[in-house]
Write a protein that holds these residues in place. Structure first.
Motif, PDB file in Angstrom:
ATOM      1  N   SER A 210      15.476  -3.469  10.887  1.00 22.87           N
ATOM      2  CA  SER A 210      16.745  -3.220  10.222  1.00 22.87           C
ATOM      3  C   SER A 210      17.310  -4.441   9.534  1.00 22.87           C
ATOM      4  CB  SER A 210      17.750  -2.703  11.231  1.00 22.87           C
ATOM      5  OG  SER A 210      18.022  -3.670  12.188  1.00 22.87           O
ATOM      6  N   GLY A 211      18.158  -4.266   8.536  1.00 24.09           N
ATOM      7  CA  GLY A 211      18.746  -5.389   7.833  1.00 24.09           C
ATOM      8  C   GLY A 211      19.652  -5.015   6.705  1.00 24.09           C
ATOM      9  N   ASP A 212      19.753  -5.878   5.679  1.00 26.71           N
ATOM     10  CA  ASP A 212      20.683  -5.678   4.587  1.00 26.71           C
ATOM     11  C   ASP A 212      20.032  -4.945   3.431  1.00 26.71           C
ATOM     12  OD1 ASP A 212      21.422  -9.087   5.180  1.00 26.71           O
ATOM     13  OD2 ASP A 212      22.332  -7.341   6.119  1.00 26.71           O
ATOM     14  N   VAL A 213      20.862  -4.305   2.595  1.00 29.34           N
ATOM     15  CA  VAL A 213      20.347  -3.612   1.411  1.00 29.34           C
ATOM     16  C   VAL A 213      20.039  -4.656   0.344  1.00 29.34           C
ATOM     17  CG1 VAL A 213      20.888  -1.951  -0.378  1.00 29.34           C
ATOM     18  CG2 VAL A 213      21.657  -1.558   1.952  1.00 29.34           C
ATOM     19  N   ALA A 214      18.879  -4.574  -0.249  1.00 34.73           N
ATOM     20  CA  ALA A 214      18.478  -5.543  -1.259  1.00 34.73           C
ATOM     21  C   ALA A 214      17.990  -4.823  -2.496  1.00 34.73           C
ATOM     22  CB  ALA A 214      17.383  -6.459  -0.693  1.00 34.73           C
ATOM     23  N   THR A 215      17.640  -5.600  -3.500  1.00 31.88           N
ATOM     24  CA  THR A 215      17.226  -5.001  -4.764  1.00 31.88           C
ATOM     25  C   THR A 215      15.718  -4.914  -4.908  1.00 31.88           C
ATOM     26  OG1 THR A 215      17.323  -7.194  -5.775  1.00 31.88           O
ATOM     27  CG2 THR A 215      19.306  -5.826  -5.901  1.00 31.88           C
ATOM     28  N   LYS A 216      14.967  -5.387  -3.940  1.00 24.76           N
ATOM     29  CA  LYS A 216      13.518  -5.357  -4.057  1.00 24.76           C
ATOM     30  C   LYS A 216      13.013  -3.916  -4.039  1.00 24.76           C
ATOM     31  CE  LYS A 216      10.809  -6.421  -0.746  1.00 24.76           C
ATOM     32  NZ  LYS A 216      10.071  -7.156   0.290  1.00 24.76           N
ATOM     33  N   THR A 217      11.871  -3.709  -4.648  1.00 23.81           N
ATOM     34  CA  THR A 217      11.282  -2.374  -4.709  1.00 23.81           C
ATOM     35  C   THR A 217      10.789  -1.958  -3.330  1.00 23.81           C
ATOM     36  OG1 THR A 217      10.609  -2.742  -6.987  1.00 23.81           O
ATOM     37  CG2 THR A 217       9.514  -0.959  -5.784  1.00 23.81           C
ATOM     38  N   ILE A 218      11.176  -0.774  -2.908  1.00 22.71           N
ATOM     39  CA  ILE A 218      10.814  -0.281  -1.579  1.00 22.71           C
ATOM     40  C   ILE A 218       9.616   0.664  -1.692  1.00 22.71           C
ATOM     41  CG2 ILE A 218      11.615   0.896   0.496  1.00 22.71           C
ATOM     42  CD1 ILE A 218      13.111  -1.686  -0.140  1.00 22.71           C
ATOM     43  N   GLU A 219       8.498   0.233  -1.151  1.00 20.22           N
ATOM     44  CA  GLU A 219       7.298   1.070  -1.113  1.00 20.22           C
ATOM     45  C   GLU A 219       6.856   1.345   0.317  1.00 20.22           C
ATOM     46  OE1 GLU A 219       5.871   2.515  -3.532  1.00 20.22           O
ATOM     47  OE2 GLU A 219       6.641   1.526  -5.320  1.00 20.22           O
ATOM     48  N   LYS A 220       6.975   0.325   1.163  1.00 19.83           N
ATOM     49  CA  LYS A 220       6.495   0.426   2.539  1.00 19.83           C
ATOM     50  C   LYS A 220       7.668   0.341   3.506  1.00 19.83           C
ATOM     51  CE  LYS A 220       3.204  -1.659   5.808  1.00 19.83           C
ATOM     52  NZ  LYS A 220       2.207  -2.735   6.001  1.00 19.83           N
ATOM     53  N   VAL A 221       7.932   1.449   4.206  1.00 22.00           N
ATOM     54  CA  VAL A 221       9.021   1.508   5.180  1.00 22.00           C
ATOM     55  C   VAL A 221       8.410   1.574   6.584  1.00 22.00           C
ATOM     56  CG1 VAL A 221      11.042   2.790   5.973  1.00 22.00           C
ATOM     57  CG2 VAL A 221      10.476   2.742   3.532  1.00 22.00           C
ATOM     58  N   VAL A 222       8.898   0.714   7.468  1.00 23.81           N
ATOM     59  CA  VAL A 222       8.359   0.673   8.831  1.00 23.81           C
ATOM     60  C   VAL A 222       9.495   0.793   9.846  1.00 23.81           C
ATOM     61  CG1 VAL A 222       7.092  -0.687  10.534  1.00 23.81           C
ATOM     62  CG2 VAL A 222       6.412  -0.775   8.133  1.00 23.81           C
ATOM     63  N   PHE A 223       9.335   1.725  10.787  1.00 25.72           N
ATOM     64  CA  PHE A 223      10.229   1.804  11.935  1.00 25.72           C
ATOM     65  C   PHE A 223       9.652   0.904  13.022  1.00 25.72           C
ATOM     66  CE2 PHE A 223      11.833   5.387   9.735  1.00 25.72           C
ATOM     67  CZ  PHE A 223      13.051   5.728  10.305  1.00 25.72           C
ATOM     68  N   ALA A 224      10.452  -0.007  13.541  1.00 30.36           N
ATOM     69  CA  ALA A 224       9.939  -0.953  14.529  1.00 30.36           C
ATOM     70  C   ALA A 224      10.824  -0.992  15.764  1.00 30.36           C
ATOM     71  CB  ALA A 224       9.837  -2.352  13.906  1.00 30.36           C
ATOM     72  N   CYS A 225      10.198  -1.060  16.934  1.00 29.36           N
ATOM     73  CA  CYS A 225      10.940  -1.215  18.180  1.00 29.36           C
ATOM     74  C   CYS A 225      10.138  -2.112  19.113  1.00 29.36           C
ATOM     75  CB  CYS A 225      11.240   0.131  18.837  1.00 29.36           C
ATOM     76  SG  CYS A 225       9.761   1.026  19.326  1.00 29.36           S
TER      77      CYS A 225
END
Length: 248
Positions: free
Chosen positions: A144-159
């Motif tokens: 988790s973190g802040d919203v940024a302007t980078k292109t989002i292609e890879k989303v990972v849920f981490a615990c």
């Protein structure tokens, strides 16, 4: 135990509604004295069914509450339901003082406690003698973190210990992307296995900083509940807008 607190709600859903009982084994193995609570709860459930002469007409598999009720003998609903409620209550009453007695010590050594829980997951898998899709999926992680302007292609849920809720969260977000007509790579992983090439990492709030250290260049989103967070819609909207902008 931070990981135990963060993953317990998802484990409860999987165990009670899904009927995958192995998911609670690591919690007990992390604090073996809880076996006493398991014995007390089990004995209470059996005794209740004996008193009410209640039972099932066939095995409930998987053992979810839905399967149990579906296989309950026609005149046994009161006894079977009471056995579940009383077994849960007795287990709670025995486990509560055990957990409270060591609460301060666990909070002071939270990282050590999380390591024990992770080891318990591995031990549970070893005891089964084969890889468990449930335990493997639960070992997933979300950052988790802040919203940024980078292109989002890879989303990972981490615990941390990866006990199911993160894998289910990934599934929820994957479905939201599908309904929105957006293509994105959504997966789950342990924080320790983050490689640094993630674009967006979703984690529970208390784990965000650790995930940020492992993947400093990713956008990090903190959530309170992997199963139902309003931030998922924001993520979908962000990725959708980026892709629409790229197309234009």
């Amino acid at each position: 135990m931070g990981a135990a607190r963060a993953t317990a709600p998802g484990a409860f859903i999987i165990q009670f509604l899904g009927g995958i009982h192995e998911v609670y084994f690591p919690y007990v193995l992390a604090k073996p004295l809880l076996i006493v609570a398991m014995i007390g709860g089990g004995a209470t459930g059996v005794l209740t069914n004996v008193i009410f002469r209640s039972g099932l007409v066939a095995p409930a598999a998987p053992g979810s509450i839905f399967a149990v009720l579906a296989q309950t003998e026609r005149n046994s609903y009161i006894g079977v339901i009471l056995s579940v409620v009383l077994a849960g209550a007795v287990t709670f009453l025995i486990a509560m003082p055990i957990l409270l007695a060591s609460r301060k010590r666990d909070l002071l050594a939270e990282s050590e406690a999380d390591a024990r829980l992770a080891a318990s997951v591995a031990q549970t898998t070893a005891n089964k003698g084969k890889q468990s899709s449930v335990l493997s999926g639960l070992a997933a992680s979300v950052g988790s973190g802040d919203v940024a302007t980078k292109t989002i292609e890879k989303v990972v849920f981490a615990c941390d210990a990866g006990m199911g809720s993160s894998a289910m969260g990934a599934s929820v977000l994957r479905n939201k992307f599908k309904k929105a007509g957006v293509e994105a790579d959504v997966s789950n992983a342990a924080i320790a296995n983050l490689t640094g090439d993630e674009d967006l990492v979703i984690t529970q709030a208390e784990l965000t900083e650790r995930a940020r250290q492992k993947s400093p260049n990713a956008v990090h989103v903190s959530v309170d509940n992997f199963m139902n967070s309003p931030k998922y819609d924001e993520v979908v909207e962000l990725v959708k807008n980026q892709k629409n902008g790229a197309a234009e």
